[in-house]
Motif scaffolding. Structure first.
Motif, PDB file in Angstrom:
ATOM      1  N   GLY A 155      -3.567   4.768  -6.968  1.00  0.00           N
ATOM      2  CA  GLY A 155      -2.463   5.736  -6.450  1.00  0.00           C
ATOM      3  C   GLY A 155      -2.518   6.788  -7.747  1.00  0.00           C
ATOM      4  O   GLY A 155      -3.185   7.407  -8.392  1.00  0.00           O
ATOM      5  N   GLU A 156      -0.933   6.893  -7.776  1.00  0.00           N
ATOM      6  CA  GLU A 156      -0.541   7.968  -8.870  1.00  0.00           C
ATOM      7  C   GLU A 156      -1.068   7.647 -10.505  1.00  0.00           C
ATOM      8  O   GLU A 156      -1.142   8.764 -10.948  1.00  0.00           O
ATOM      9  N   ALA A 192      -0.379   7.997  -2.145  1.00  0.00           N
ATOM     10  CA  ALA A 192      -1.405   8.204  -2.975  1.00  0.00           C
ATOM     11  C   ALA A 192      -2.242   6.753  -2.677  1.00  0.00           C
ATOM     12  O   ALA A 192      -3.544   6.708  -2.860  1.00  0.00           O
ATOM     13  N   LYS A 193      -1.397   5.634  -2.735  1.00  0.00           N
ATOM     14  CA  LYS A 193      -2.202   4.298  -2.825  1.00  0.00           C
ATOM     15  C   LYS A 193      -2.988   4.053  -1.469  1.00  0.00           C
ATOM     16  O   LYS A 193      -3.917   3.424  -1.580  1.00  0.00           O
ATOM     17  N   SER A 253       0.942  -1.122   0.025  1.00  0.00           N
ATOM     18  CA  SER A 253      -0.016   0.076  -0.009  1.00  0.00           C
ATOM     19  C   SER A 253       0.869   1.214   0.196  1.00  0.00           C
ATOM     20  O   SER A 253       0.304   2.425  -0.345  1.00  0.00           O
TER      21      SER A 253
END
Ligand code: HEM
Ligand code: HEM
Ligand SMILES: Cc1cc2nc3c(=O)[nH]c(=O)nc-3n(C[C@H](O)[C@H](O)[C@H](O)COP(=O)(O)O)c2cc1C
Length: 487
Positions: free
Chosen positions: A195-196, A188-189, A55
């Motif tokens: 995420g990204e 971000a995840k 994560s």
């Protein structure tokens, strides 16, 4: 092959093995060098840490940062222990919020950036939300970032013909559809498994800048490959922390250049991580009275949280060595991120780099000034900076009007960190909606202010009275050699 039973025997500070993606690692001598601190790894000592590791880290983290000798080989898992692991595995999503789905904010009901924060607070596990929201100490700078924009007033001009408003601009020489961008932000995840990749896709779709962070959960090439069919071109910038092994960071910069990243930022305000108490509180062990209250060594939870230790960051740079090192690697435009005084902005000017006014979302030094204050201080003490450099700004931005205020004060690019992280809880469509909301707000503010393009915005559009300002008295009276004179 190592058995799980064997791994579980190595669960202490002096003997710490963990399993990540079916492989056993001896992290004992890596503990103190781990950028996320030793505490978080120790929580999983002797166990499988795959879910929590994935994560936060990208696929190439281990290859990039861990010497191969720490790899002890694959683990053998029996069926029973696999089932048991599913129960106890430290997944980042394991402790989800207790608010029922039907009561949560839906994406359709969101009409501004602050609404995304409420949604994130309902959707994310408490720990992840605390990580995003946290500021340092009493969170004074984190709050001040927000309120300082509110203290700035406009001077709107009326009866100016406004048929169309264009938000188009350039940031460090690259064209974008508008002047706000997605800040580099690790974790971000934790907001969404994509995420990204989602941040990048939404940015590409709307032709805005995503300034990717080197703590991203995906690799540089996975991110540069991520784009939608609608996006013509991928325009990404890269942010670095200089790691104590500078060769690792240099390799990363060179790879970013090869992949077509068009700008670079060195974050300079985080040689230590601030004391983020929201993080500390959600990471403290459950209270157990073990009768050892006076054991000081055992009571360092106040510092032992995921974001405190940054032991492997290079801390020896001064202006000359930093710029020399960076310029030895690349001619790309460079911003120094974390500029908090007009004097350091003037130094950026002298060394041919761009000042990025930021206090890291108030997560580092509590009591640091907001970007509004620094913008005004530069205006008063050294306006030449605005001619020679592109001033980048972030911190506490949640409205189109905040962005327009920053631009009128001289900023060229305006970043949002948390705003986009919170919108990411809805994946790419959340980020896309956040961008559309901000574009609409910026356009409305510009029209009501009486301007049709970004270059028409200027200090006379802002009323300084009552706005936060720095005293005019302190002027720089020490001299450094310029970068050019060192070559
Ligand atoms: C296999 C060994 C590991 C390596 C090589 C490693 C490497 C890193 C690196 C390089 C970072 C900086 C951010 C980045 O570039 O991604 C980081 C941050 C972090 N790591 Fe690890 N890590 C390892 C294991 C773990 C484990 C097992 C956990 C959790 C149990 C963990 C939790 C964290 C956390 C919470 C951060 C902080 C994120 C932040 O402050 O933004 N790491 N790690
Ligand atoms: C920390 C504060 C500052 C330092 C250390 C500093 C240092 C320097 C140095 C070393 C030079 C080159 C001198 C030479 O030719 O050898 C220079 C030039 C110059 N400085 Fe500063 N300065 C500072 C603040 C300022 C401020 C506040 C202003 C404007 C209000 C300013 C405006 C200029 C100008 C116009 C030049 C001429 C070179 C150019 O066009 O870039 N400086 N400064
Ligand atoms: C959760 C989180 C993680 C961040 N991680 C990084 C990072 O890895 N590198 C960096 O330069 N800045 C990082 N920042 C700071 C942002 O780039 C940016 O300066 C800040 O978020 C702007 O303030 P705002 O969140 O109020 O918009 C982070 C900020 C947050 C909130």
């Amino acid at each position: 092959m190592v058995t799980k039973a064997e791994v579980s025997k190595h669960s202490s500070k002096t003997n710490c093995w963990v399993i990540i993606k079916g492989v056993v690692y001896d992290l004992t001598s890596f503990l103190d060098a781990h950028p996320g601190g030793s505490g978080i790894i120790l929580k999983y000592a002797g166990r499988d840490a795959t879910a929590v590791f994935e994560s936060l880290h990208s696929n190439d983290t281990i290859e990039k940062h861990l010497p191969p000798k720490f790899n002890l080989g694959p683990v053998t898992v029996s069926n029973e222990s696999q089932a048991e692991e599913k129960e106890t595995n430290g997944s980042a999503a394991a402790t989800t919020t207790s608010i029922p789905k039907t009561k949560r904010v839906s994406i359709k009901s969101i009409i501004n950036i602050r609404d995304f924060e409420l949604a994130a607070s309902q959707i994310l596990p408490a720990k992840s939300f605390a990580f995003f929201k946290a500021g340092a100490d009493d969170e004074l700078s984190a709050q001040w970032n927000r309120t300082s924009w509110q203290a700035v007033r406009f001077r709107p001009r009326v009866l100016a013909p406004i048929r169309q408003v264009s938000l188009k601009t350039t940031i460090l020489g690259t064209e974008f559809s508008c002047p706000f961008f997605i800040c580099p932000a690790g974790g971000a995840k934790l907001a969404h498994p994509t995420g990204e990749l989602s941040l990048t896709r939404a940015a590409a779709k709307h032709d805005i800048l995503h300034w990717v962070c080197n703590m991203a959960g995906y690799t540089q090439s996975e991110i540069s490959d991520a784009r939608n069919a609608e996006a013509k071109e991928q325009k990404l910038f890269w942010q670095i922390y200089a790691l104590s092994d500078l060769a690792v960071t240099e390799k990363e910069i060179r790879n970013a250049i090869k992949l077509g990243y068009k700008g670079l930022a060195l974050t300079a305000d985080a040689i230590r991580a601030g004391k983020r108490e929201r993080d500390v509180r959600t990471s403290l062990p459950d209270e157990v009275d073990d009768g050892h209250d006076d054991d000081e060594d055992d009571d360092d939870g106040f510092a032992n949280n995921p974001t405190v230790s940054r032991s492997n960051v290079w801390t020896d740079f001064d202006w000359v060595s930093a710029i020399r090192w960076l310029r030895g690697i690349t001619d790309l435009p460079i911003a120094i991120k974390g500029i908090q005084t007009w004097e350091d902005a003037a130094l950026c000017m002298h060394y041919g780099v761009h000042p990025w006014l930021s206090n890291h979302a108030g997560r580092q030094l509590d009591g640091a000034p907001s970007s509004v204050e620094t913008l005004i201080a530069i205006r008063k003490n050294c306006p030449l900076v605005f001619e020679k450099c592109e001033v980048i700004v972030d911190g506490g931005i949640t409205r189109g009007t905040d962005i327009v205020k920053a631009l009128a004060l001289g900023a060229k690019g305006v970043g949002l960190g948390r705003g986009f992280l919170y919108s990411l809880v809805f994946g790419e469509k959340g980020v896309s909606k956040a961008i559309r909301i901000l574009k609409h707000e910026v356009e409305t503010a510009m029209a009501l202010l009486g301007v049709t393009s970004i270059d028409q915005l200027s200090p006379p559009h802002i009323c300084f009275s009552g706005t936060p300002s720095a005293p005019l008295s302190h002027r720089c009276n020490f001299a450094f050699p310029t970068y050019d004179s060192l070559l």
